[in-house]
Write a protein that holds these residues in place. Sequence first.
Motif, PDB file in Angstrom:
ATOM      1  N   VAL A  40      73.345  20.573  19.683  1.00 40.63           N
ATOM      2  CA  VAL A  40      73.745  20.742  18.284  1.00 40.63           C
ATOM      3  C   VAL A  40      74.558  19.533  17.825  1.00 40.63           C
ATOM      4  O   VAL A  40      75.487  19.095  18.508  1.00 40.63           O
ATOM      5  N   LYS A  98      73.573  31.987  17.328  1.00 40.34           N
ATOM      6  CA  LYS A  98      73.068  31.265  16.167  1.00 40.34           C
ATOM      7  C   LYS A  98      73.017  32.174  14.950  1.00 40.34           C
ATOM      8  O   LYS A  98      72.522  33.295  15.012  1.00 40.34           O
ATOM      9  N   TRP A 124      76.114  27.787  13.869  1.00 38.09           N
ATOM     10  CA  TRP A 124      76.362  28.415  15.162  1.00 38.09           C
ATOM     11  C   TRP A 124      77.751  29.027  15.131  1.00 38.09           C
ATOM     12  O   TRP A 124      78.703  28.416  14.633  1.00 38.09           O
TER      13      TRP A 124
END
Length: 207
Positions: free
Chosen positions: A158, A183, A188
């Motif tokens: 990420v 998620k 997130w």
Amino acid sequence: MPDLGLPRLVLAGRTVTYDADLPIGAICWRRVGIEAVDHRTGASGAYAIVTIALQLGIAGQGLPSITEETKYFLLGSETPRTVKPGGSPLSLERFALTKAFVPDDTLLFQFSALGFNSHKIHIDRAYATDVEGYPDLVVNGGLSTLLLTEFARNDLGVRPRSLKLKFLAPLFANRTMTFGAEKGEGAWMFTIFDDQQRPAVEAEMSI
């Protein structure tokens, strides 16, 4: 940090926005200042919420690459020194990915030295336990933030656009801290748990 006659410092929350990269070796500018001071009175006496704003940018460019806003509680010396957990133990089953990590004394010292942080709760066990009433050295909030972002980068792949953290309870050296990630819609959600699986930090990372 302003001198308000409130000697005890507790990290409450942090918001970070990443607008551009800071290349290694680049000459950068830095602006930091007090954004707000909110005086309050609670059951334990006077306290204040202080907001510190920080900007980092590349020399020659007016817009910041990184903007950070950090909130601190400033407490009086008479404030009861009790350690309250962030909540009841929770199951880790709902998280898409979890990872456990044990921060030790050496890591806390190195991180404190790197950031010129001389707060004794991170580096002086006798002070942390005998004066502040903690069971061990307290993990730096900045270190928790760094470990969380590295967990997101290395384990989830990420690349964050922004990060918002709420610090619920302290984490301690030589005790397992567990990162949980799930998620959501465009973001997130993270929780850092203490060694009893109680939430200590909650975070939202937009991507």
